[in-house]
Design an enzyme around this catalytic site. Structure first.
Site, PDB file in Angstrom:
ATOM      1  N   GLU A   5     -23.113  -0.080 -54.977  1.00 44.37           N
ATOM      2  CA  GLU A   5     -24.092  -0.527 -53.973  1.00 44.37           C
ATOM      3  C   GLU A   5     -24.741   0.658 -53.265  1.00 44.37           C
ATOM      4  OE1 GLU A   5     -25.513  -3.294 -53.455  1.00 44.37           O
ATOM      5  OE2 GLU A   5     -24.290  -4.501 -54.795  1.00 44.37           O
ATOM      6  N   TYR A  45     -26.450  -5.071 -45.105  1.00 46.27           N
ATOM      7  CA  TYR A  45     -26.599  -5.534 -46.483  1.00 46.27           C
ATOM      8  C   TYR A  45     -25.375  -5.125 -47.321  1.00 46.27           C
ATOM      9  CZ  TYR A  45     -27.551  -5.300 -51.369  1.00 46.27           C
ATOM     10  OH  TYR A  45     -27.397  -5.419 -52.716  1.00 46.27           O
ATOM     11  N   ASP A  70     -31.283  -8.034 -49.517  1.00 43.31           N
ATOM     12  CA  ASP A  70     -32.044  -6.814 -49.809  1.00 43.31           C
ATOM     13  C   ASP A  70     -33.477  -7.203 -50.174  1.00 43.31           C
ATOM     14  OD1 ASP A  70     -31.851  -7.900 -52.321  1.00 43.31           O
ATOM     15  OD2 ASP A  70     -31.111  -6.092 -53.309  1.00 43.31           O
TER      16      ASP A  70
END
Ligand code: SF4
Length: 367
Positions: free
Chosen positions: A45, A128, A146
């Site tokens: 991520e 996020y 996102d």
């Protein structure tokens, strides 16, 4: 149909589509199987922020080969991490990655906390990423929103104002979908991201293949490709500087320096340059006043033709290059000499790699 029923139905459609259409990625577990390690989810991520999957895959594999556990990454020297990161850009993320690995190792015994609230307290983890880790690694129902997800929801609800005006509303829509059921939270997060990345793409949404085509308002009204509406473009400022590409007279080593730890490209290695300013330098004296070695300015300087341009997030940088050779004398930090063949060992940001290539092309006699 009640709102809850409608959300559950939409969720089911999405998960069924994901079951058969998900891409197999090295940090992913197939739908319905135990979740991947939080270390892998977190690493991917962070790498995927502002970078596409294709670019991230080799970096991800390199990192987990070099540092198989978060403890290994935590104990690695920061310079090694920055070097391995070079090319992914946004080096503050690599520095935070290292900081976060240390915090998790020291304060959490090497195990990521599971709640989005606690995850958000770790270095480099925003709302996020916290929601993505919590849901994908620990199956906690949390909405990871996102750009992809915002685009999908903007189209689904046919919102005709720019995304930046509707952030809160879009988050609410995503949360409703995430919280209507507490099963398969990780698959739901990934399915929504996958929909945005593979079907509901920025320019050509593939609505006929979409599991939501029958209820998607943008598709139903024929405006999918026109949404989201763009916000007026902000003009990026430009900055200018001159880099000094200096080689040692006898050994041919290159003069480099380490940037300060904090700020843009913090801790990375660069060719020394003038400060980057709003207008191009007009006078030679102004450039020379920033020469890194005041005692031995070379008699012959070559001003290389052309310039190197790089687009940072908030500005565009244009660097011209002055190349010359100087005596190899003792230097003090942050300057140092490096052999040409060792250049790959240093955390050189993309702009400096471009500058090196530009110099190779324009002036082979110095190399
Ligand atoms: S139907 Fe089209 S616009 Fe709507 S969510 Fe699916 S791909 Fe996106």
């Amino acid at each position: 149909m009640s709102k809850e029923k409608e959300l559950k139905k939409r969720r089911k459609q999405l998960l069924e589509w994901y079951d058969t259409h998900h891409r197999s990625l090295p940090w992913r577990s197939p739908p319905g199987t135990p979740p991947p390690p939080a270390y892998h989810v977190w690493l991917s991520e962070i790498m995927l922020q502002q970078t596409v999957v294709k670019v991230v895959i080799p970096y991800f594999l390199k990192f987990i080969r070099q540092w198989p556990r978060i403890e290994d990454l935590a104990s690695a020297p920061l310079d090694d991490v920055l070097t391995a990161w070079a090319g992914l850009g946004y080096y503050a993320r690599a520095r935070n990655l290292h900081k976060c690995a240390n915090t998790v190792t020291q304060d959490y015994d090497g195990k990521f906390p599971q709640s989005p609230e606690q995850l958000q307290k770790l270095p480099g983890i925003g709302p996020y990423t916290a929601a993505a880790i919590a849901s994908i690694a620990f199956n906690v129902p949390a909405a990871a929103v996102d750009g992809n997800v915002e685009r999908v929801l903007t189209r689904y609800y046919a919102i005709t104002t720019p995304i930046r005006n509707n952030k809160k509303q879009l988050k609410t829509y995503a949360e409703q979908l995430a919280h209507v059921d507490d099963k398969n939270a990780g698959d739901l997060t990934q399915a929504l991201m996958e929909l945005g990345a593979t079907l509901c793409t920025p320019t050509k949404p593939d609505c006929p293949s979409c599991p939501w085509q029958q209820t998607c308002m943008a598709h139903q009204t024929g405006v999918a490709a026109d949404l989201p509406k763009r916000a007026p473009k902000q003009i990026k400022p430009e900055r200018y500087g001159t880099a000094f590409f200096l080689t040692a007279e006898k050994s041919g080593k290159l003069l480099l320096q380490k940037r300060p730890e904090n700020g843009l490209l913090g801790g990375m290695v660069e060719f020394p340059s003038t400060p980057w300013q709003d207008a191009a330098y007009k006078k030679e004296q102004d450039i020379l006043s920033h020469f890194p070695l005041p005692d031995h300015i070379p008699a012959v300087f070559k001003k290389l033709p052309g310039r190197v341009t790089h687009h940072f997030t908030h500005f565009t940088l244009h660097l011209t290059v002055w190349a010359g050779s100087v005596p190899e004398k003792g230097l003090s930090a942050p300057l140092f000499w490096a052999a040409q063949e060792d250049l790959h060992k240093y955390a050189l940001p993309s702009i400096m790699k471009k500058l090196h290539n530009h110099t190779l092309k324009e002036n082979k006699s110095f190399l």
